[in-house]
Design an enzyme around this catalytic site. Structure first.
Site, PDB file in Angstrom:
ATOM      1  CG  ASP A   1      -1.060   6.768   9.340  1.00  0.00           C
ATOM      2  OD1 ASP A   1      -1.667   7.423   9.209  1.00  0.00           O
ATOM      3  OD2 ASP A   1      -0.061   7.712  10.512  1.00  0.00           O
TER       4      ASP A   1
ATOM      5  CE  LYS B   1      -8.125   3.266   9.479  1.00  0.00           C
ATOM      6  NZ  LYS B   1      -7.081   4.202   8.486  1.00  0.00           N
TER       7      LYS B   1
ATOM      8  CD  GLU C   1      -3.914   5.334  10.504  1.00  0.00           C
ATOM      9  OE1 GLU C   1      -4.184   5.682  11.122  1.00  0.00           O
ATOM     10  OE2 GLU C   1      -4.006   4.205   9.856  1.00  0.00           O
TER      11      GLU C   1
END
Length: 322
Positions: free
Chosen positions: A39, A37, A183
């Site tokens: 950011d 994931k 993240e």
């Protein structure tokens, strides 16, 4: 998929991005793929085959002029009509996304200024899905097949890439993300179709959070509540020169906790800020820095503020009221 005849022009459809729901990593994980994931900000990129590129935001706004360094991807995909889904990030020296630096690129509509910023603070597009290729909609194709199609397109350049995913092994992926200070993780069912504009349980995001103790030095009034009821607390951490301001925390506060804090703040009120650095918060009220709270946050910003802080609890074991 074979390339189309030279000179073919396409009219790719406008496709809103599919979104993930927050939640824990899936168990069992054998039917899931796992991605990092990042950011950043969501971006849908489309090409018509003539070398041009169009970028749209998650809300459907045209952001093409804002990121001119991605125009070269149109040359790499010349002759192909595609719609790609990805995340725009700015990477630091360690390869981690730096949202603070990305913010300097966002919202720029002047082409000359955007060009200068592209040289000083270039973005990188992390491409993780493809929804259309050369006249063929891939929305009903399973995630695994779409990723194979994306791999065949082979987008790779200085400002874009298609990072691979991991099938299963969620524990190992999570540990790698923790070690790398990234993240979080996005889990996607291998069989999932692409559902434009929806938040689907077929995609699940799990964010890394940091838990820390902070000192309350002030508060702001809760909108619509009686005078003296806090809607957010102003918190800090102890540094070499004293209490350094770390941000405002309002998310997660229950009505019971707001009532409890109201009583404490009445006793601990003071007329000046206890923070050593300026606090640019309208309507701030100050208190003696004796209350300690536990909060979670996704990271520290470059300016020393907590990002996405969430209240967890008051720490009476660490609080000094004497």
């Amino acid at each position: 998929m074979a390339p189309p005849p030279p000179g073919t022009l396409w009219s790719p459809p406008s496709i809103a991005p599919m979104m993930a729901v927050p939640g824990p990593l899936p168990v069992p994980d054998s039917d899931w793929a796992f991605e990092t994931k990042w950011d950043g900000v969501r971006c849908v990129l489309s090409t018509t085959g003539d070398g041009s590129v169009r970028l749209t935001s998650r809300n459907g706004n045209d952001i093409t002029v804002t990121y001119p360094e991605l125009q070269a991807l149109g040359g790499e995909l010349r002759g192909r009509g595609v719609v790609l889904d990805g995340e725009l990030v700015v990477l630091d020296a360690s390869g981690r996304s730096d949202f603070g630096r990305l913010q300097s690129r966002m919202g720029v509509v002047n082409a000359r200024r955007a060009g200068r910023l592209a040289l000083d603070c270039p973005v990188h597009l992390m491409i993780f899905d493809v929804m259309y290729v050369d006249g063929l909609l891939l929305l009903d194709a399973p995630y695994g097949e779409r990723r194979e199609t994306l791999s065949a397109l082979g987008p790779s350049g200085a400002h874009w890439s298609a990072p691979s995913y991991v099938h299963g092994r969620s524990t190992q992926v999570w540990e790698a993300v923790m070690r790398g200070g990234l993240e979080g993780v996005v889990a996607k069912r291998l069989s999932s179709p692409y559902a434009p504009g929806t938040r689907s349980a077929h995609w699940r995001k799990t964010k890394r959070v940091e838990t820390l103790d902070v000192i309350i030095g002030g508060w702001t009034q809760r909108r619509g509540a009686a005078a003296g009821v806090p809607g957010a607390v102003l918190v800090g951490v102890t540094g070499p020169s004293g209490l350094r301001y770390a941000g405002s925390v309002g998310s997660g506060l229950s009505e019971r906790e707001q009532s409890e804090l109201t009583a404490y703040f009445t006793v601990l009120a003071r007329s000046t800020s206890p923070f050593t650095d300026p606090v640019d918060v309208a309507g701030a009220h100050w208190v003696e820095p004796r209350l300690v709270a536990e909060v979670t946050a996704s990271e520290w910003t470059r300016t020393g503020r907590l990002r996405h802080p969430v209240w967890q609890r008051l720490r009476p074991d660490l609080t000094r009221l004497d």
